[in-house]
Design a protein around this motif. Structure first.
Motif, PDB file in Angstrom:
ATOM      1  N   MET A   1      10.450 -39.555 -24.166  1.00  0.00           N
ATOM      2  CA  MET A   1      10.778 -38.138 -23.662  1.00  0.00           C
ATOM      3  C   MET A   1      11.404 -37.061 -24.732  1.00  0.00           C
ATOM      4  N   LYS A   2      10.783 -35.761 -24.801  1.00  0.00           N
ATOM      5  CA  LYS A   2      11.090 -34.745 -25.440  1.00  0.00           C
ATOM      6  C   LYS A   2      12.617 -34.155 -25.258  1.00  0.00           C
ATOM      7  N   ASN A   3      13.205 -34.031 -26.566  1.00  0.00           N
ATOM      8  CA  ASN A   3      14.447 -32.981 -26.380  1.00  0.00           C
ATOM      9  C   ASN A   3      14.206 -31.736 -26.056  1.00  0.00           C
ATOM     10  N   SER A   4      15.153 -30.883 -25.695  1.00  0.00           N
ATOM     11  CA  SER A   4      14.969 -29.358 -25.501  1.00  0.00           C
ATOM     12  C   SER A   4      14.596 -28.853 -26.710  1.00  0.00           C
ATOM     13  N   GLU A   5      15.036 -29.267 -27.768  1.00  0.00           N
ATOM     14  CA  GLU A   5      14.745 -28.636 -29.044  1.00  0.00           C
ATOM     15  C   GLU A   5      13.246 -28.604 -29.360  1.00  0.00           C
ATOM     16  N   GLU A   6      12.783 -29.836 -29.290  1.00  0.00           N
ATOM     17  CA  GLU A   6      11.311 -30.207 -29.298  1.00  0.00           C
ATOM     18  C   GLU A   6      10.311 -29.358 -28.190  1.00  0.00           C
ATOM     19  N   ASN A   8      10.972 -26.375 -27.068  1.00  0.00           N
ATOM     20  CA  ASN A   8      10.983 -25.003 -27.371  1.00  0.00           C
ATOM     21  C   ASN A   8      10.470 -24.636 -28.721  1.00  0.00           C
ATOM     22  N   ARG A   9       9.489 -25.587 -29.059  1.00  0.00           N
ATOM     23  CA  ARG A   9       8.881 -25.031 -30.343  1.00  0.00           C
ATOM     24  C   ARG A   9       7.306 -24.625 -30.009  1.00  0.00           C
ATOM     25  N   LEU A  10       6.703 -23.650 -30.933  1.00  0.00           N
ATOM     26  CA  LEU A  10       5.550 -23.435 -30.892  1.00  0.00           C
ATOM     27  C   LEU A  10       4.701 -24.008 -31.828  1.00  0.00           C
ATOM     28  N   VAL A  11       3.989 -25.043 -31.601  1.00  0.00           N
ATOM     29  CA  VAL A  11       3.385 -26.073 -32.571  1.00  0.00           C
ATOM     30  C   VAL A  11       1.937 -26.110 -32.170  1.00  0.00           C
ATOM     31  N   ILE A  12       1.089 -25.939 -33.439  1.00  0.00           N
ATOM     32  CA  ILE A  12      -0.339 -26.283 -33.391  1.00  0.00           C
ATOM     33  C   ILE A  12      -0.770 -27.371 -34.041  1.00  0.00           C
ATOM     34  N   ASN A  13      -1.472 -28.246 -33.575  1.00  0.00           N
ATOM     35  CA  ASN A  13      -1.984 -29.275 -34.344  1.00  0.00           C
ATOM     36  C   ASN A  13      -3.616 -29.133 -34.765  1.00  0.00           C
ATOM     37  N   PRO A  14      -3.690 -28.618 -35.926  1.00  0.00           N
ATOM     38  CA  PRO A  14      -5.020 -28.165 -36.423  1.00  0.00           C
ATOM     39  C   PRO A  14      -6.252 -29.259 -35.927  1.00  0.00           C
ATOM     40  N   LEU A  28       7.696 -19.884 -24.050  1.00  0.00           N
ATOM     41  CA  LEU A  28       8.790 -20.813 -24.548  1.00  0.00           C
ATOM     42  C   LEU A  28      10.096 -19.867 -24.726  1.00  0.00           C
ATOM     43  N   ASP A  29      11.226 -20.733 -24.716  1.00  0.00           N
ATOM     44  CA  ASP A  29      12.407 -20.126 -24.704  1.00  0.00           C
ATOM     45  C   ASP A  29      13.110 -20.494 -26.186  1.00  0.00           C
ATOM     46  N   PHE A  30      12.679 -19.700 -27.214  1.00  0.00           N
ATOM     47  CA  PHE A  30      13.167 -20.019 -28.727  1.00  0.00           C
ATOM     48  C   PHE A  30      13.916 -18.993 -29.080  1.00  0.00           C
ATOM     49  N   ILE A  31      14.423 -17.837 -28.631  1.00  0.00           N
ATOM     50  CA  ILE A  31      15.155 -16.816 -29.144  1.00  0.00           C
ATOM     51  C   ILE A  31      16.304 -17.052 -28.952  1.00  0.00           C
ATOM     52  N   PRO A  41      18.716 -11.587 -25.289  1.00  0.00           N
ATOM     53  CA  PRO A  41      17.393 -12.106 -24.753  1.00  0.00           C
ATOM     54  C   PRO A  41      17.299 -12.306 -23.313  1.00  0.00           C
ATOM     55  N   VAL A  42      16.199 -12.057 -22.587  1.00  0.00           N
ATOM     56  CA  VAL A  42      16.087 -12.178 -21.098  1.00  0.00           C
ATOM     57  C   VAL A  42      14.787 -13.120 -20.728  1.00  0.00           C
ATOM     58  N   GLY A  43      14.933 -14.180 -20.280  1.00  0.00           N
ATOM     59  CA  GLY A  43      13.610 -15.035 -20.050  1.00  0.00           C
ATOM     60  C   GLY A  43      13.106 -15.643 -21.355  1.00  0.00           C
ATOM     61  N   LYS A  44      11.937 -15.830 -21.285  1.00  0.00           N
ATOM     62  CA  LYS A  44      11.303 -16.579 -22.488  1.00  0.00           C
ATOM     63  C   LYS A  44      10.213 -15.741 -23.346  1.00  0.00           C
ATOM     64  N   VAL A  45       9.712 -16.197 -24.527  1.00  0.00           N
ATOM     65  CA  VAL A  45       8.699 -15.465 -25.208  1.00  0.00           C
ATOM     66  C   VAL A  45       7.449 -15.796 -24.609  1.00  0.00           C
TER      67      VAL A  45
END
Length: 158
Positions: A1-6, A8-14, A28-31, A41-45
């Protein structure tokens, strides 16, 4: 299971991208602005990004948007605004062993830089009323009254 920090990351696997690239969209909510009292901040990115591997680089381009409640720099009232980046472009060098590229910090910084330095609720905002700027301090009235009494006593003397 991922934690909330993981989560809320914008990650791309090339390695998982097709040769012609891929459109990546979501929210995502990372602001986090550490309880800034002028910008909330309001809402998500919201993001819509096209990612493609070109040789030894990952090219990412698209748009980012986030809603905020900000304080008008003229009148001091809160108002809603959206920070938008329609021309987001980043290039990352990748190798055979590159498993993921984390765009979170770069996307966060881009959104924060899109915020105006002096936000204004509307172009015609008149600012704070002059009467609100004048602070009444009754402590000085006592001194003004003493000065008037002293002047009246001197006028009665010859």
């Amino acid at each position: 299971m991922k934690n909330s920090e993981e989560e809320n990351r914008l990650v791309i696997n090339p390695a998982t991208l097709p040769p012609h690239g891929k459109l990546i969209e979501g929210e995502l909510d990372f602001i986090d602005l550490d309880d800034d009292r002028f910008v909330k901040p309001v809402g998500k990115v919201r993001y819509s990004l096209f990612a493609q591997v070109l040789g030894t680089e990952l090219l990412v381009k698209g748009s980012l948007a986030h809603d905020f409640i900000v304080v008008c720099s003229r009148c001091g009232d809160d108002f809603n605004m959206t920070a938008e980046i329609d021309d987001y472009v980043q290039s990352f060098e990748i190798g055979d062993k590159t498993r993921e590229i984390d765009l979170t910090t770069d996307a966060r910084d881009s959104i924060i830089l899109a915020l105006p330095t002096y936000p204004v609720c509307r172009e015609t905002c008149p600012g704070v009323a002059e009467s609100a700027l004048k602070v009444s301090d009754d402590r000085w009235n006592v001194l003004d009254d003493l000065k008037k009494e002293e002047g009246d006593n001197n006028n009665g003397k010859s």
